[in-house]
Design a protein around this motif. Structure first.
Motif, PDB file in Angstrom:
ATOM      1  N   THR A 106       0.822  -1.200   0.000  1.00 45.64           N
ATOM      2  CA  THR A 106       0.000   0.000   0.000  1.00 45.64           C
ATOM      3  C   THR A 106       0.859   1.253   0.000  1.00 45.64           C
ATOM      4  O   THR A 106       1.838   1.354   0.717  1.00 45.64           O
ATOM      5  N   ILE A 107       0.464   2.214  -0.813  1.00 45.14           N
ATOM      6  CA  ILE A 107       1.103   3.519  -0.846  1.00 45.14           C
ATOM      7  C   ILE A 107       0.338   4.435   0.092  1.00 45.14           C
ATOM      8  O   ILE A 107      -0.886   4.468   0.079  1.00 45.14           O
ATOM      9  N   HIS A 117     -14.792   8.264  -8.109  1.00 46.63           N
ATOM     10  CA  HIS A 117     -13.823   9.094  -8.812  1.00 46.63           C
ATOM     11  C   HIS A 117     -13.442   8.445 -10.149  1.00 46.63           C
ATOM     12  O   HIS A 117     -13.949   7.386 -10.498  1.00 46.63           O
ATOM     13  N   ALA A 118     -12.551   9.089 -10.881  1.00 45.32           N
ATOM     14  CA  ALA A 118     -12.002   8.522 -12.118  1.00 45.32           C
ATOM     15  C   ALA A 118     -10.492   8.433 -11.976  1.00 45.32           C
ATOM     16  O   ALA A 118      -9.860   9.336 -11.424  1.00 45.32           O
ATOM     17  N   LEU A 119      -9.929   7.355 -12.469  1.00 44.69           N
ATOM     18  CA  LEU A 119      -8.497   7.105 -12.351  1.00 44.69           C
ATOM     19  C   LEU A 119      -7.986   6.615 -13.694  1.00 44.69           C
ATOM     20  O   LEU A 119      -8.569   5.680 -14.270  1.00 44.69           O
ATOM     21  N   CYS A 120      -6.946   7.229 -14.227  1.00 42.02           N
ATOM     22  CA  CYS A 120      -6.408   6.744 -15.504  1.00 42.02           C
ATOM     23  C   CYS A 120      -4.896   6.964 -15.569  1.00 42.02           C
ATOM     24  O   CYS A 120      -4.375   7.965 -15.070  1.00 42.02           O
ATOM     25  N   PRO A 121      -4.168   6.006 -16.160  1.00 41.31           N
ATOM     26  CA  PRO A 121      -2.720   6.141 -16.312  1.00 41.31           C
ATOM     27  C   PRO A 121      -2.393   6.945 -17.568  1.00 41.31           C
ATOM     28  O   PRO A 121      -3.078   6.825 -18.586  1.00 41.31           O
ATOM     29  N   ILE A 122      -1.356   7.772 -17.504  1.00 42.37           N
ATOM     30  CA  ILE A 122      -0.924   8.485 -18.702  1.00 42.37           C
ATOM     31  C   ILE A 122       0.429   7.972 -19.205  1.00 42.37           C
ATOM     32  O   ILE A 122       0.831   8.288 -20.322  1.00 42.37           O
ATOM     33  N   TRP A 124      -5.233  14.784  -8.598  1.00 43.40           N
ATOM     34  CA  TRP A 124      -3.930  14.383  -8.047  1.00 43.40           C
ATOM     35  C   TRP A 124      -3.160  13.578  -9.084  1.00 43.40           C
ATOM     36  O   TRP A 124      -3.735  12.985  -9.988  1.00 43.40           O
ATOM     37  N   LYS A 125      -1.842  13.560  -8.893  1.00 42.83           N
ATOM     38  CA  LYS A 125      -0.953  12.770  -9.746  1.00 42.83           C
ATOM     39  C   LYS A 125      -0.180  11.798  -8.870  1.00 42.83           C
ATOM     40  O   LYS A 125       0.385  12.180  -7.841  1.00 42.83           O
ATOM     41  N   LEU A 126      -0.157  10.520  -9.263  1.00 42.66           N
ATOM     42  CA  LEU A 126       0.611   9.503  -8.543  1.00 42.66           C
ATOM     43  C   LEU A 126       1.853   9.139  -9.341  1.00 42.66           C
ATOM     44  O   LEU A 126       1.765   8.774 -10.512  1.00 42.66           O
ATOM     45  N   THR A 166       4.322   6.351  -9.641  1.00 38.54           N
ATOM     46  CA  THR A 166       4.385   4.965  -9.207  1.00 38.54           C
ATOM     47  C   THR A 166       5.803   4.503  -8.902  1.00 38.54           C
ATOM     48  O   THR A 166       5.999   3.461  -8.274  1.00 38.54           O
ATOM     49  N   GLU A 167       6.802   5.283  -9.344  1.00 39.24           N
ATOM     50  CA  GLU A 167       8.193   4.906  -9.085  1.00 39.24           C
ATOM     51  C   GLU A 167       8.583   5.232  -7.647  1.00 39.24           C
ATOM     52  O   GLU A 167       9.109   4.390  -6.928  1.00 39.24           O
ATOM     53  N   ASP A 168       8.344   6.489  -7.218  1.00 36.37           N
ATOM     54  CA  ASP A 168       8.701   6.856  -5.843  1.00 36.37           C
ATOM     55  C   ASP A 168       7.520   6.767  -4.878  1.00 36.37           C
ATOM     56  O   ASP A 168       7.626   7.166  -3.717  1.00 36.37           O
ATOM     57  N   LYS A 169       6.363   6.279  -5.379  1.00 34.11           N
ATOM     58  CA  LYS A 169       5.188   6.012  -4.553  1.00 34.11           C
ATOM     59  C   LYS A 169       4.681   7.258  -3.836  1.00 34.11           C
ATOM     60  O   LYS A 169       4.339   7.225  -2.656  1.00 34.11           O
ATOM     61  N   THR A 170       4.577   8.351  -4.552  1.00 35.80           N
ATOM     62  CA  THR A 170       4.124   9.600  -3.939  1.00 35.80           C
ATOM     63  C   THR A 170       2.973  10.210  -4.737  1.00 35.80           C
ATOM     64  O   THR A 170       2.955  10.152  -5.969  1.00 35.80           O
TER      65      THR A 170
END
Length: 489
Positions: free
Chosen positions: A168-169, A179-184, A207-209, A211-215
């Motif tokens: 978990t992050i 909500h809506a969630l999509c990868p760019i 918000w922007k996630l 995924t490399e530094d989990k922030t």
């Protein structure tokens, strides 16, 4: 309280209409009389005396009136069988018959003044629309009709993995669902909108996630005129060719949307589209991209009284190049109207699973061939997930997709299933990296796998964010799961 009769499982139930200011309700139906009828109520009985009961009767011209049964606060539905030989003869006739209900109880059960009743209806309608029939409220008190799935030879198999998921992050966005969630890209995921604690719409909208530094980090975007309003039940789809996110629909209290907003992820600027063509306001629909176009199916939309809203069984296509909506000609066995379903695109086949249109709750599965524009129902081998809506779903290989959680009409769920499109079987999944708390209205997606020598790599991870537990608890946890732990493809 609303009273209904269901004569045909392939058609919506009929709501009985109140006669003037009395406590008599009736519905006039067309012969023939069905072999069975389901009689039920929806809504709150708490304002009625404890001994209240609803007497139900059947009336056919030329025949004596027959008592069908009684509804009470403890038994709010029953199934009536046409056992009378007298009525069986009417099954092949033409004309009309009626189902009537009378509310009886203590003298304190009085007919409301028409103006008072109208005010109550408007108040109740407003409350329902403000909640958008959110799963995070009290359990559904009415009868939920589950669509049965024919059992096959094989049964569901539970697959247990110890897992190597990345866990978990820590979540910085506020807790939310819808909500809506999509990868760019393979390292970046965008979160837009949603609704959270005390049914408030999220002010920290985007918000922007990483995924490399989990922030997580908040996103600020410019707008040509104005940014999209806060909403829930909308969709957001990323087009890798134009580097744009297309957001469509959703709802906010009594406001419903059919607008299209484009977010340029290079300039980080919103633009509102003045699209041509017609599409109704929709919420809790599905939206998938195929050959550069957006395919929108189902969803809930506002419609006039006596129902506060209804569900769609239509397919609409948005052409981003010409910014126009059109409704294609679709062949085959089309799914019933629904919202809160899922849609997973594998190759050119769009798999549509479950959803609901009160009081129907589905667990059926359909394929829409986007090449032929033809629907077909999938005959599943073995067991299927229980009926649900507001579950999350994601493709995990060229032949598998995953569903998780959802809402069964009374409570949130936490089970996980994988569908194999080759064997047409569902498999249950237990994994220590999956969320253990029941949740509906969460988002799940497969992270893009990046590129190797210009070639796209298959997705390697699943991401699950947010949701709610149907008891007022909302989540903002972000769970990552390795796809290699789930399937061997």
């Amino acid at each position: 309280m609303e009273l209904y009769v269901l004569c045909d499982p392939q058609r919506p139930p009929v709501r009985l209409q109140r006669l003037s200011s009395s406590l008599n309700f009736t519905a006039t139906l067309t012969l023939p009389i069905p072999s069975q009828m389901l009689v039920f109520s929806l809504g709150d009985w708490s304002g009625l005396p404890s001994d209240v009961k609803v007497e139900v009767q059947l009336d056919v011209s030329g025949h004596k009136v027959e008592r069908m049964g009684t509804l009470t606060p403890e038994s709010r539905c029953f199934l009536w069988d046409c056992a009378s030989e007298d009525y069986k003869a009417s099954k092949s006739g033409k004309g009309e018959f009626s189902v009537s209900m009378v509310i009886r109880g203590e003298a304190s059960v009085k007919a409301s003044h028409p103006n008072q009743e109208s005010k109550k209806k408007r108040k109740r309608l407003k409350e329902e629309m403000e909640e958008n029939i959110c799963p995070n409220k009290e359990p559904l008190k009415g009868q939920v009709i589950q669509q049965k799935v024919k059992a096959g030879k094989a049964g569901a198999v539970t697959k247990v993995n110890p897992g190597k998921g990345k866990g978990t992050i820590s979540g910085d966005p506020t807790q939310r669902w819808g909500h809506a969630l999509c990868p760019i890209d393979s390292q970046t995921v965008i979160l837009i909108g949603g609704q959270g604690t005390r049914m408030q719409f999220c002010k920290d909208s985007m918000w922007k996630l990483n995924t490399e530094d989990k922030t997580w980090s908040p996103v600020e975007a410019l707008a040509d005129r104005s940014s999209p309003e806060a909403r829930t039940g909308h969709t957001a789809v990323f087009d890798p060719e134009s580097r744009r996110i297309y957001m469509f629909g959703g709802s906010k209290n009594q406001k419903w949307f059919n607008d299209v907003h484009i977010l340029d992820t290079v300039a980080w600027r919103w633009r509102s589209v003045e699209s041509k063509g017609k599409v109704p306001p929709l919420s809790y629909h599905s939206c998938s991209q195929f050959l550069g176009e957006l395919f929108v199916f189902g969803g809930v939309f506002p419609r006039p009284n006596p129902e506060p809203d209804g569900c769609s069984d239509s397919l609409y296509i948005f052409d981003p190049q010409h910014e126009i909506w059109y409704k294609p000609i679709v062949l085959g066995d089309k799914p019933a109207a629904r919202s809160g379903h899922s849609a997973c695109l594998l190759d050119r086949n769009l798999y549509i699973f479950a959803g609901w249109d009160i009081p129907y709750l589905y667990n059926d599965l359909y394929i829409l061939d986007l090449g032929l524009m033809e629907f077909s129902r999938v005959e599943v081998e073995g067991s299927s997930p229980t009926p649900r809506s507001w579950h999350s779903a994601a493709c995990v290989s060229n032949s598998h997709f995953l569903i998780h959680g959802g809402y069964d009409g009374n409570q949130a769920l936490n089970d996980t299933w994988i569908f194999n499109t080759v064997t047409r079987t569902w498999t249950t999944l237990v994994h220590d990296s999956l969320p253990s708390s029941p949740r509906a209205g969460s988002s799940m997606l497969s992270l893009p796998g990046g590129k190797d020598d210009g070639e796209d790599r298959p997705p390697g991870e699943i991401l699950i964010f947010g949701g709610g537990d149907n008891n007022g608890q909302f989540y903002n946890d972000t769970v990552r799961l390795q796809i290699s732990d789930i399937i061997d493809d």
